[in-house]
Structure formats: structure tokens, C-alpha cells
Write an enzyme that holds these catalytic residues in place. Structure first.
Site, PDB file in Angstrom:
ATOM      1  N   GLY A  96       3.145   2.179  10.716  1.00 31.51           N
ATOM      2  CA  GLY A  96       4.086   3.278  10.563  1.00 31.51           C
ATOM      3  C   GLY A  96       4.859   3.621  11.825  1.00 31.51           C
ATOM      4  N   GLY A 104       3.110  -1.159   4.124  1.00 31.20           N
ATOM      5  CA  GLY A 104       3.117   0.252   3.763  1.00 31.20           C
ATOM      6  C   GLY A 104       4.500   0.697   3.350  1.00 31.20           C
ATOM      7  N   GLY A 105       5.216   1.325   4.282  1.00 32.80           N
ATOM      8  CA  GLY A 105       6.513   1.945   3.987  1.00 32.80           C
ATOM      9  C   GLY A 105       7.487   1.048   3.244  1.00 32.80           C
ATOM     10  N   GLU A 156      -4.697  -5.160  10.667  1.00 32.50           N
ATOM     11  CA  GLU A 156      -3.673  -4.137  10.854  1.00 32.50           C
ATOM     12  C   GLU A 156      -3.909  -3.410  12.173  1.00 32.50           C
ATOM     13  OE1 GLU A 156      -1.906  -2.807   6.792  1.00 32.50           O
ATOM     14  OE2 GLU A 156      -3.652  -1.580   7.209  1.00 32.50           O
ATOM     15  N   SER A 194       4.044  -2.244  10.116  1.00 36.53           N
ATOM     16  CA  SER A 194       5.495  -2.270  10.305  1.00 36.53           C
ATOM     17  C   SER A 194       6.142  -3.591   9.894  1.00 36.53           C
ATOM     18  CB  SER A 194       5.858  -1.917  11.759  1.00 36.53           C
ATOM     19  OG  SER A 194       5.481  -0.577  12.047  1.00 36.53           O
ATOM     20  N   ASN A 211       0.868  -1.185   0.000  1.00 28.75           N
ATOM     21  CA  ASN A 211       0.000   0.000   0.000  1.00 28.75           C
ATOM     22  C   ASN A 211       0.901   1.230   0.000  1.00 28.75           C
ATOM     23  OD1 ASN A 211      -1.769   2.064   0.544  1.00 28.75           O
ATOM     24  ND2 ASN A 211      -2.351   1.347   2.589  1.00 28.75           N
ATOM     25  N   TRP A 212       0.938   1.899  -1.144  1.00 30.65           N
ATOM     26  CA  TRP A 212       1.841   3.060  -1.255  1.00 30.65           C
ATOM     27  C   TRP A 212       1.279   4.297  -0.561  1.00 30.65           C
ATOM     28  CZ3 TRP A 212       4.319   3.286  -6.896  1.00 30.65           C
ATOM     29  CH2 TRP A 212       5.201   2.215  -7.027  1.00 30.65           C
ATOM     30  N   LYS A 213       0.011   4.233  -0.141  1.00 28.55           N
ATOM     31  CA  LYS A 213      -0.632   5.394   0.498  1.00 28.55           C
ATOM     32  C   LYS A 213      -0.457   6.632  -0.396  1.00 28.55           C
ATOM     33  CE  LYS A 213      -0.100   3.060   4.872  1.00 28.55           C
ATOM     34  NZ  LYS A 213       0.068   3.121   6.320  1.00 28.55           N
ATOM     35  N   HIS A 262      -9.378   0.793   5.229  1.00 27.46           N
ATOM     36  CA  HIS A 262      -8.090   1.027   5.907  1.00 27.46           C
ATOM     37  C   HIS A 262      -8.316   1.955   7.103  1.00 27.46           C
ATOM     38  CE1 HIS A 262      -3.983   2.250   6.716  1.00 27.46           C
ATOM     39  NE2 HIS A 262      -3.599   1.192   6.015  1.00 27.46           N
ATOM     40  N   GLU A 320      -6.697   4.335   8.221  1.00 30.46           N
ATOM     41  CA  GLU A 320      -6.488   5.763   7.952  1.00 30.46           C
ATOM     42  C   GLU A 320      -7.724   6.393   7.319  1.00 30.46           C
ATOM     43  OE1 GLU A 320      -2.792   5.336   5.813  1.00 30.46           O
ATOM     44  OE2 GLU A 320      -1.814   4.706   7.670  1.00 30.46           O
TER      45      GLU A 320
END
Ligand code: 13P
Length: 249
Positions: free
Chosen positions: A169, A230-231, A163, A209, A9-11, A93, A95
Site C-alpha cells: 500500500g 491489493g489496491g 509480501e 504495490s 486481496n480486496w481487504k 497476512h 495486516e
């Protein structure tokens, strides 16, 4: 044997220049790779699909609207996503649940909208830190599952991602025992609601993470069928070893 999936997920990260990472990732895939999905920002969906065509990487969106069309300025329908060549979309998600006040009922409708357009929703659930600290995690997860998962789920049309919000993150990862507890609980709930065949076959991803140095440990859990990353999905050099760890387990 359940399908294994490594999803990135590149957000809200990346412009056209980031598409070179997809080429690099395609070249770094291990033999017999799991399903690999990248969810770039919406403006990159079409170009991302062109870049990965025939290279063993699928593309997904990060959200879809629950309606098929209409006066929803700035929103994107599932059919529009499917039209780019994408075959997945993340829904629910944390977020978006937080920043866009998405409820379980909205997430459920988004999952149905995704199906109607032929997309596979990657449906996210997860507890906040205060839920975890109040020993309320399984209640929250059970409520989110019951409220946001439509009743006509099949093993082919849905992926679930657990998640924990406090792990996203932050570099904080639940212990393997905590991951096993929640994933086993989700599996039990799925079997109770949908029966053995469907309940046992829906892929369950862990997210929060996940990095090259912890992926192999997380993938040891029997009911962890992959990861939503993610990251560490932004760079092929970070995501490829996570994919390799999944392929190896
Ligand atoms: P991180 O891997 O950056 O913690 O993000 C997880 C996530 O939210 C994926 O959807």
C-alpha cells in the site's frame, strides 16, 4: 512448469455493488489466463462465487479460524468458507499478524484448518522495514517459513506469498534483484525441507504495490509465479492488465 496465479486481496473494501467488477474482470481475461483468484470480504464470498461460476475466476477468503467450530464470536471457520464455494483462503497476512497478533504457530494451524476443509491456503510472509534496513530480511523470512508452514505441504495444497510489509500500500516496490534474492531463498528453503519435487512445485507469489506498470518486470523473476495484489485488484481495469502480463510471461 509451475502454476501461475494472479490473486486479488480486496481487504476491507467493497459491498455488493463491487461484484460488478468480477463480471468485468471475467470479460477482460486474456486467452490462456493463469489461475485468477479474488478474495473479497467475507460477507461477499457466497455472492462472489455465484457471479464467477464457470467464468475462470476462483474465490478465496482473507482469513480463517484455526478451530473447526466453537465459541469464537465473529470468527469464520474454513468449512464455512468452503461452503460458500470459495476454494482458497489467505492466511497470515501481515495486516492480521499485526492487528490481530497472529503468530507463526497460529498461521500454521490456520493453514491446517484450511486443508481440513479442502481449501488452499495462500500463506503470507514478509519482513518489516526495520528488518530490511538491518539486513535481517532472510533471517525473518526463514523463521516465518519454518514456523508457519506445516510439515505436510504439497504442491497442490499450498501457495506462498512474499509480501514485504514496507511495500504494501505504499507504492514502494523492492528492486527486481531484491525480489529475486528473497524468492530464490524461499525456493531453496522449500527444496531443503520438502525435497525437489514438492519444493520446486509450490507457487510463490510476490505482493506489495503490484500495479499494471510494474507487473511485467516483477514477473521476469524465475521464482515469481504470480502476484497477490491489493489496491490494483479492486478494479477490473487495473487487475486485467496485471493478469495479462502474467499470462504473457
Ligand atoms: P497492495 O497491492 O495494495 O500494496 O497490497 C498488497 C497486499 O497486501 C495484498 O495482500
Amino acid at each position: 512448469m509451475r502454476r501461475k496465479i494472479a490473486a486479488g486481496n480486496w481487504k476491507m473494501n467493497g459491498t455488493g455493488a463491487a461484484l460488478s467488477e468480477l463480471d468485468a474482470l471475467a470479460q477482460a481475461l486474456p486467452p490462456n489466463p493463469p489461475s485468477v483468484v479474488i478474495c473479497p470480504p467475507a460477507p461477499l464470498l457466497y455472492r462472489a462465487c455465484e457471479v464467477v461460476a464457470g467464468k475462470g475466476i476462483d474465490i478465496g477468503a482473507q482469513d480463517c479460524h484455526m478451530q473447526s467450530s466453537g465459541a469464537h464470536t465473529g470468527d469464520i471457520s474454513a468449512a464455512m468458507i468452503a461452503d460458500t464455494g470459495a476454494i482458497y483462503t489467505i492466511v497470515g497476512h501481515s495486516e492480521r499478524r499485526a492487528a490481530h497478533e497472529e503468530t507463526n504457530a497460529m498461521v500454521r494451524d490456520k493453514a491446517k484448518a484450511a486443508w481440513a476443509a479442502g481449501l488452499t491456503p495462500i500463506l503470507c510472509i514478509g519482513e518489516a522495514l526495520e528488518d530490511r534496513e538491518a539486513d535481517n530480511t532472510l533471517n525473518i523470512i526463514g523463521g516465518q517459513l519454518a514456523g508457519s508452514l506445516p510439515s505436510d505441504v504439497s504442491a497442490e495444497n499450498t501457495v506462498i506469498a512474499y509480501e514485504p510489509i514496507w511495500a504494501i500500500g505504499t507504492g514502494k516496490v523492492p528492486t527486481l534483484a531484491q525480489i529475486i534474492e528473497v524468492h530464490d531463498f524461499i525456493r531453496e528453503r522449500l527444496i531443503a525441507r520438502f525435497g525437489q519435487d514438492i519444493g520446486n512445485a509450490i507457487p510463490l507469489l510476490y505482493g506489495g504495490s503490484v500495479k499494471p506498470d510494474n507487473a511485467a518486470t516483477i514477473f521476469k523473476a524465475e521464482n515469481v509465479d504470480g502476484a497477490l495484489v491489493g489496491g490494483a485488484s479492486l478494479k477490473a481495469g487495473d487487475f486485467a492488465p496485471i493478469i495479462a502480463a502474467l499470462a504473457a510471461c
